[in-house]
Design a protein around this motif. Structure first.
Motif, PDB file in Angstrom:
ATOM      1  N   ARG A   1     -14.285   3.228 -14.186  1.00 29.80           N
ATOM      2  CA  ARG A   1     -13.854   2.654 -12.904  1.00 29.80           C
ATOM      3  C   ARG A   1     -14.731   3.184 -11.769  1.00 29.80           C
ATOM      4  O   ARG A   1     -15.192   2.424 -10.925  1.00 29.80           O
TER       5      ARG A   1
ATOM      6  N   GLU B   1      -4.504  -4.866  -5.139  1.00 32.79           N
ATOM      7  CA  GLU B   1      -5.837  -5.474  -5.313  1.00 32.79           C
ATOM      8  C   GLU B   1      -5.786  -6.996  -5.202  1.00 32.79           C
ATOM      9  O   GLU B   1      -6.710  -7.616  -4.690  1.00 32.79           O
TER      10      GLU B   1
ATOM     11  N   TYR C   1      -1.123  -0.417  -7.554  1.00 31.87           N
ATOM     12  CA  TYR C   1      -2.454  -0.632  -6.981  1.00 31.87           C
ATOM     13  C   TYR C   1      -3.069  -1.939  -7.489  1.00 31.87           C
ATOM     14  O   TYR C   1      -3.791  -2.611  -6.758  1.00 31.87           O
ATOM     15  N   LYS C   2      -2.751  -2.321  -8.712  1.00 31.78           N
ATOM     16  CA  LYS C   2      -3.240  -3.610  -9.216  1.00 31.78           C
ATOM     17  C   LYS C   2      -2.643  -4.759  -8.401  1.00 31.78           C
ATOM     18  O   LYS C   2      -3.334  -5.730  -8.097  1.00 31.78           O
TER      19      LYS C   2
ATOM     20  N   LYS D   1       0.844  -1.202   0.000  1.00 29.42           N
ATOM     21  CA  LYS D   1       0.000   0.000   0.000  1.00 29.42           C
ATOM     22  C   LYS D   1       0.875   1.246   0.000  1.00 29.42           C
ATOM     23  O   LYS D   1       0.617   2.201  -0.735  1.00 29.42           O
TER      24      LYS D   1
ATOM     25  N   GLY E   1      -8.794  -3.604  -1.545  1.00 32.34           N
ATOM     26  CA  GLY E   1      -9.149  -3.809  -2.950  1.00 32.34           C
ATOM     27  C   GLY E   1     -10.012  -2.665  -3.466  1.00 32.34           C
ATOM     28  O   GLY E   1      -9.773  -2.139  -4.551  1.00 32.34           O
ATOM     29  N   LEU E   2     -10.996  -2.247  -2.665  1.00 33.65           N
ATOM     30  CA  LEU E   2     -11.846  -1.106  -3.046  1.00 33.65           C
ATOM     31  C   LEU E   2     -11.041   0.185  -3.077  1.00 33.65           C
ATOM     32  O   LEU E   2     -11.208   1.011  -3.979  1.00 33.65           O
ATOM     33  N   TYR E   3     -10.201   0.358  -2.091  1.00 31.18           N
ATOM     34  CA  TYR E   3      -9.328   1.530  -2.050  1.00 31.18           C
ATOM     35  C   TYR E   3      -8.464   1.576  -3.316  1.00 31.18           C
ATOM     36  O   TYR E   3      -8.326   2.626  -3.947  1.00 31.18           O
ATOM     37  N   SER E   4      -7.916   0.416  -3.676  1.00 35.02           N
ATOM     38  CA  SER E   4      -7.078   0.336  -4.882  1.00 35.02           C
ATOM     39  C   SER E   4      -7.874   0.690  -6.129  1.00 35.02           C
ATOM     40  O   SER E   4      -7.376   1.396  -7.009  1.00 35.02           O
ATOM     41  N   GLU E   5      -9.109   0.188  -6.204  1.00 33.03           N
ATOM     42  CA  GLU E   5      -9.978   0.496  -7.350  1.00 33.03           C
ATOM     43  C   GLU E   5     -10.130   2.014  -7.502  1.00 33.03           C
ATOM     44  O   GLU E   5     -10.012   2.558  -8.595  1.00 33.03           O
TER      45      GLU E   5
ATOM     46  N   SER F   1       2.397   1.751  -3.397  1.00 28.95           N
ATOM     47  CA  SER F   1       1.363   2.232  -4.320  1.00 28.95           C
ATOM     48  C   SER F   1       1.075   3.711  -4.086  1.00 28.95           C
ATOM     49  O   SER F   1       1.061   4.514  -5.027  1.00 28.95           O
TER      50      SER F   1
END
Length: 148
Positions: free
Chosen positions: A73, A42, A38-39, A19, A50-54, A22
């Motif tokens: 997105r 995820e 970030y991928k 994190k 995962g949502l934060y990364s999205e 990223s």
């Protein structure tokens, strides 16, 4: 940080380290690198991250002028997570994306929808502030063009 990931792949620090990598890419304005990092985040299995990364991938795409991809997105986040703070953040960023496209009418629609739907007072305040700013800029433009 990358050495930490490499040397200790089973460490409890694996996810926080990824994190941080990223976020550092994002904060430094390296939007392409941020998307890649970030991928990876995820794929680590933490649903909240995962949502934060999205969301952060969408933000990185927006910074990289891939507005259509960012909008897709954000829409996906809102559809899959209605009524959540992450969906509210995606809605706010959707309005910002429309502003980047200079589509103030759609940006205002998104902000008004966010104000009506969100339960988060801070998000509502941010949306109201953005609406006021759009209206002030429109008033300024009218005055400015009227004086020419």
């Amino acid at each position: 940080l990358r050495k930490l990931l490499k040397d200790y792949p089973k460490s409890s620090l694996l996810i926080p380290t990824q994190k941080l990598i990223s976020d550092t890419q994002y904060w430094q304005g390296h939007s392409r690198g941020a998307v890649e990092e970030y991928k990876k985040l995820e794929l680590m299995g933490d649903p909240d991250l995962g949502l934060y990364s999205e969301l952060q991938i969408g933000n990185s795409l927006l910074l990289n002028d891939k507005v259509t991809d960012a909008l897709a997105r954000y829409k996906d986040i809102m559809e899959k997570n209605p009524g959540t703070s992450i969906a509210d953040s995606a809605q706010l960023m959707t309005a910002n994306a429309y502003l980047k496209l200079q589509n103030t009418v759609q940006a205002k629609k998104e902000l008004k929808k966010l104000i009506a739907q969100s339960q988060n007072h801070d998000i509502q305040e941010s949306a109201q502030k953005a609406l006021r700013q759009i209206d002030e800029e429109a008033s300024f433009d009218k005055v400015d063009h009227g004086s020419k």
